[in-house]
Design a protein around this motif. Structure first.
Motif, PDB file in Angstrom:
ATOM      1  N   UNK A  72     -27.961 -25.299  -0.125  1.00 57.36           N
ATOM      2  CA  UNK A  72     -26.845 -24.859   0.714  1.00 57.36           C
ATOM      3  C   UNK A  72     -26.185 -23.631   0.115  1.00 57.36           C
ATOM      4  N   UNK A  73     -25.567 -22.843   1.009  1.00 58.86           N
ATOM      5  CA  UNK A  73     -24.827 -21.653   0.617  1.00 58.86           C
ATOM      6  C   UNK A  73     -23.429 -21.701   1.187  1.00 58.86           C
ATOM      7  N   UNK A  74     -22.449 -21.283   0.402  1.00 58.74           N
ATOM      8  CA  UNK A  74     -21.050 -21.495   0.761  1.00 58.74           C
ATOM      9  C   UNK A  74     -20.254 -20.196   0.771  1.00 58.74           C
ATOM     10  N   UNK A  75     -19.048 -20.302   1.300  1.00 62.26           N
ATOM     11  CA  UNK A  75     -18.142 -19.163   1.435  1.00 62.26           C
ATOM     12  C   UNK A  75     -17.805 -18.564   0.077  1.00 62.26           C
ATOM     13  N   UNK A  76     -17.694 -19.394  -0.951  1.00 65.90           N
ATOM     14  CA  UNK A  76     -17.321 -18.905  -2.273  1.00 65.90           C
ATOM     15  C   UNK A  76     -18.490 -18.322  -3.055  1.00 65.90           C
ATOM     16  N   UNK A  77     -19.658 -18.170  -2.412  1.00 64.59           N
ATOM     17  CA  UNK A  77     -20.813 -17.555  -3.051  1.00 64.59           C
ATOM     18  C   UNK A  77     -21.752 -18.517  -3.732  1.00 64.59           C
ATOM     19  N   UNK A  78     -21.442 -19.805  -3.715  1.00 68.80           N
ATOM     20  CA  UNK A  78     -22.301 -20.788  -4.375  1.00 68.80           C
ATOM     21  C   UNK A  78     -23.612 -20.955  -3.617  1.00 68.80           C
ATOM     22  N   UNK A  79     -24.722 -20.919  -4.347  1.00 72.24           N
ATOM     23  CA  UNK A  79     -26.041 -21.297  -3.840  1.00 72.24           C
ATOM     24  C   UNK A  79     -26.525 -22.447  -4.707  1.00 72.24           C
ATOM     25  N   UNK A  80     -26.689 -23.608  -4.116  1.00 73.31           N
ATOM     26  CA  UNK A  80     -26.969 -24.805  -4.915  1.00 73.31           C
ATOM     27  C   UNK A  80     -28.079 -25.629  -4.284  1.00 73.31           C
ATOM     28  N   UNK A  81     -28.895 -26.242  -5.138  1.00 71.45           N
ATOM     29  CA  UNK A  81     -29.942 -27.159  -4.723  1.00 71.45           C
ATOM     30  C   UNK A  81     -29.498 -28.555  -5.116  1.00 71.45           C
ATOM     31  N   UNK A  82     -29.485 -29.475  -4.147  1.00 80.82           N
ATOM     32  CA  UNK A  82     -29.004 -30.829  -4.417  1.00 80.82           C
ATOM     33  C   UNK A  82     -30.021 -31.861  -3.937  1.00 80.82           C
ATOM     34  N   UNK A  83     -29.834 -33.087  -4.430  1.00 76.67           N
ATOM     35  CA  UNK A  83     -30.621 -34.219  -3.943  1.00 76.67           C
ATOM     36  C   UNK A  83     -30.176 -34.521  -2.511  1.00 76.67           C
ATOM     37  N   UNK A  84     -31.084 -34.585  -1.545  1.00 76.98           N
ATOM     38  CA  UNK A  84     -30.659 -34.745  -0.144  1.00 76.98           C
ATOM     39  C   UNK A  84     -30.071 -36.109   0.187  1.00 76.98           C
ATOM     40  N   UNK A  85     -30.278 -37.102  -0.655  1.00 76.38           N
ATOM     41  CA  UNK A  85     -29.741 -38.441  -0.370  1.00 76.38           C
ATOM     42  C   UNK A  85     -28.436 -38.719  -1.119  1.00 76.38           C
ATOM     43  N   UNK A  86     -28.324 -38.159  -2.320  1.00 77.99           N
ATOM     44  CA  UNK A  86     -27.128 -38.439  -3.119  1.00 77.99           C
ATOM     45  C   UNK A  86     -26.175 -37.258  -3.200  1.00 77.99           C
ATOM     46  N   UNK A  87     -26.680 -36.037  -2.987  1.00 76.51           N
ATOM     47  CA  UNK A  87     -25.864 -34.847  -3.154  1.00 76.51           C
ATOM     48  C   UNK A  87     -25.744 -34.384  -4.591  1.00 76.51           C
ATOM     49  N   UNK A  88     -26.417 -35.079  -5.531  1.00 74.38           N
ATOM     50  CA  UNK A  88     -26.361 -34.670  -6.930  1.00 74.38           C
ATOM     51  C   UNK A  88     -26.976 -33.287  -7.105  1.00 74.38           C
ATOM     52  N   UNK A  89     -26.316 -32.464  -7.916  1.00 77.19           N
ATOM     53  CA  UNK A  89     -26.795 -31.100  -8.132  1.00 77.19           C
ATOM     54  C   UNK A  89     -28.089 -31.114  -8.943  1.00 77.19           C
ATOM     55  N   UNK A  90     -29.092 -30.383  -8.459  1.00 75.33           N
ATOM     56  CA  UNK A  90     -30.369 -30.246  -9.144  1.00 75.33           C
ATOM     57  C   UNK A  90     -30.494 -28.882  -9.815  1.00 75.33           C
ATOM     58  N   UNK A  91     -30.087 -27.837  -9.113  1.00 74.15           N
ATOM     59  CA  UNK A  91     -30.146 -26.482  -9.650  1.00 74.15           C
ATOM     60  C   UNK A  91     -29.027 -25.652  -9.025  1.00 74.15           C
ATOM     61  N   UNK A  92     -28.623 -24.618  -9.745  1.00 74.99           N
ATOM     62  CA  UNK A  92     -27.571 -23.733  -9.261  1.00 74.99           C
ATOM     63  C   UNK A  92     -28.012 -22.287  -9.433  1.00 74.99           C
TER      64      UNK A  92
END
Length: 420
Positions: free
Chosen positions: A198-218
Motif C-alpha cells: 500500500x501507498x499513503x498520503x504521507x509517502x509511506x510504501x509498505x508491504x504487509x501480511x494480507x491477513x494480519x497487516x503485520x509489516x513485512x518490508x518498508x
C-alpha cells in the motif's frame, strides 16, 4: 455480452515499445493494459481512450465528468468509473455503455470478481455490481472515502481508505475487520502472492501480511504522496508512483530495487500500467500524454514545460495564474472543438450559457439562463460552481480574494476576445 474483440482485432503489434501516446484533452487519471496488450486510458477530459500500436486512439464517450478508473475484463469488455458517480460497462465499439450502477460520491477504483464488478467510492462504500444487471451488494465500514479495492481468493476483499485503514472483508457475510491502521490516508493498494502493498498520503510504501497487516518490508522514501501502483505478476514487478514525479520499481521475487527514476520533471504520477511483456511501464500525470518508459535502458524524465499550467508562476500575470490554476485543465481559449472536459471559452463574454454548438452541456447550463459577464463570472468563483450553478459538471472551486477574481476576469476578457 457483446465484447470489444472486434475492435481490438483491428489493432496489431505489441504495446511494449517505449513511446508517447497523445490525444487526451486533460490529465491522465488511470491506465490499464488489456490481455491483448492494448493500452487503455482514463482521463480528466471525461473520455476513455483505446490505443492502437500506432498510437491512434478510439474514444469511448459516455461519462459526464472525469474518468478516474478503468478495468479491462477477460472477455474483452471494459468497465469505467468516474467523478459522475457512475460505473459503465462498454461491450462494443459502437454500442452505448450500460450503466451498472451509481454511487453517492466519486468513484476511485475498480476490481473484477467473475460475474461482478467491484467499485470503491468517496461515499465511504464498496459496491459489487452484477454484470447481468442484478441487485448490487453494498459494503460499508470505513469512516471516510474508499480509495482502493482489491480482490483475493476465497471471497476475500481488501479496501483502503482516507481514514487511514485497510479493511479485510468476507464478501459472503458482508463483515470486515481492520488489518492496518496507518494514521494517514491510504491511496493505493496491490495484492500479491502472500503480500499486500500500500501507498499513503504521507509517502509511506509498505508491504504487509494480507491477513494480519503485520509489516513485512518498508520502501518509504522522502517523497509524498504515493498516488499510483501497478503490479506485473508474471514478471514479478511492482511499480510505485508519487507526487514528485518519481517511479520506483521493485522485484517481488527477492524484493530488490529494480529501478528508481524521475519520470516527470513537473507534476505527479497519477497512473501506471505495465506492458504485457513487462518491458515497458506506461505512466500518466498532468501533461495529458501517456508516456512509455523502457525498463531495460536509460530513462530520461519527461519535460512537460510546454504545458501552460506548468509554467513558472513568475512568468505569468496574476490573472493568467488564476486561469491556469482554476480553468486551464478543462477549458481552451482558442475557438473550435477540443478534447478538454469543458467548452472553449473563446467569445465567452456576452454568450448565453449552454449555447456553444457541439458541446454536451449538463441540463442545468442547457437552460441558457445565464449570460457570461464580469458580474456572473465573478459570482461563479465567489460562490463556487456547486452553489452558483448547482448540478453542473464544473468542479467545486472558489477564488476568495476579490482582486484575484478581478484579475482573472480581465485576463479572460482579453484572451477570449482576441480568439473569437
Amino acid at each position: 455480452m457483446r465484447v470489444l474483440a472486434g475492435l481490438l482485432a483491428l489493432w496489431a503489434g505489441a504495446a511494449g515499445a517505449q513511446g508517447r501516446l497523445d490525444g487526451h484533452g486533460g490529465p491522465i487519471m488511470d491506465l490499464a493494459v488489456t490481455e491483448q496488450g492494448r493500452v487503455v486510458s482514463a482521463s480528466f477530459d471525461n473520455s476513455v481512450g483505446l490505443w492502437s500500436s500506432a498510437g491512434v486512439p478510439a474514444w469511448l464517450e459516455g461519462h459526464q465528468a472525469a474518468v478516474t478508473a478503468i478495468l479491462p475484463l477477460p472477455d474483452g469488455a471494459l468497465v469505467s468509473a468516474g467523478d459522475d458517480f457512475r460505473v459503465l460497462l462498454w461491450s462494443g465499439s459502437d454500442a452505448a455503455p450500460v450503466e451498472l450502477g451509481r454511487h453517492a460520491g466519486k468513484i476511485s477504483d475498480l476490481a473484477a470478481s467473475g460475474d461482478h464488478v467491484i467499485s470503491a467510492s468517496w461515499d465511504g462504500t464498496i459496491a459489487l455490481w452484477p454484470l447481468d444487471g442484478g441487485k448490487a451488494i453494498q459494503l460499508a465500514g470505513h469512516e471516510a472515502g474508499v480509495n482502493a479495492v482489491v480482490l483475493g481468493p476465497s471471497g476475500r476483499l481488501w479496501s483502503a481508505s482516507s481514514d487511514g485503514s485497510i479493511r479485510l472483508w468476507d464478501v459472503a457475510s458482508g463483515t470486515s475487520r481492520p488489518i492496518v491502521r496507518h494514521g494517514f490516508g491510504i491511496n493505493r493498494m496491490v495484492l500479491g502472492d502472500g503480500w499486500l502493498a500500500y501507498g499513503a498520503v504521507d509517502g509511506v510504501t509498505r508491504i504487509v501480511d494480507p491477513l494480519t497487516g503485520d509489516s513485512l518490508r518498508d520502501y518509504t522514501l522522502d517523497r509524498r504522496p504515493i498516488l499510483s501502483m501497478a503490479h506485473e505478476p508474471r514478471h514479478g514487478l511492482l511499480a510505485v508512483g508519487d507526487g514528485d514525479g518519481w517511479i520506483m520499481v521493485l522485484n517481488t521475487a527477492d524484493w530488490s530495487l529494480a529501478r528508481d527514476f524521475r519520470a516527470m520533471k513537473s507534476g505527479p504520477v497519477w497512473a501506471l500500467a505495465f506492458s504485457a511483456d513487462g518491458a515497458t511501464l506506461w505512466a500518466g500525470g498532468l501533461d495529458q500524454a501517456i508516456h512509455g518508459f523502457a525498463l531495460d535502458g536509460d530513462v530520461q524524465p519527461i519535460d512537460a514545460g510546454e504545458q501552460q499550467f506548468l509554467r513558472p508562476p513568475a512568468e505569468m500575470s496574476n490573472g493568467e495564474r488564476q486561469f491556469m490554476r482554476k480553468c486551464s485543465i478543462c477549458h481552451a481559449l482558442s475557438p473550435g472543438p477540443s478534447r478538454r472536459a469543458g467548452p472553449s471559452l473563446a467569445g465567452l463574454f456576452g454568450r448565453r450559457s449552454g449555447t456553444l454548438e457541439g458541446y454536451p452541456y449538463s441540463e442545468r447550463l442547457s437552460r441558457g439562463d445565464i449570460v457570461w459577464t464580469d458580474r456572473t463570472i465573478d459570482a461563479l468563483f465567489d460562490q463556487g460552481p456547486d452553489h452558483y450553478v448547482p448540478g453542473t459538471k464544473m468542479p467545486m472551486q472558489v477564488i476568495a480574494r476579490p482582486e484575484d477574481r478581478a484579475d482573472l476576469i480581465a485576463f479572460l476578457r482579453d484572451a477570449t476576445e482576441t480568439t473569437k
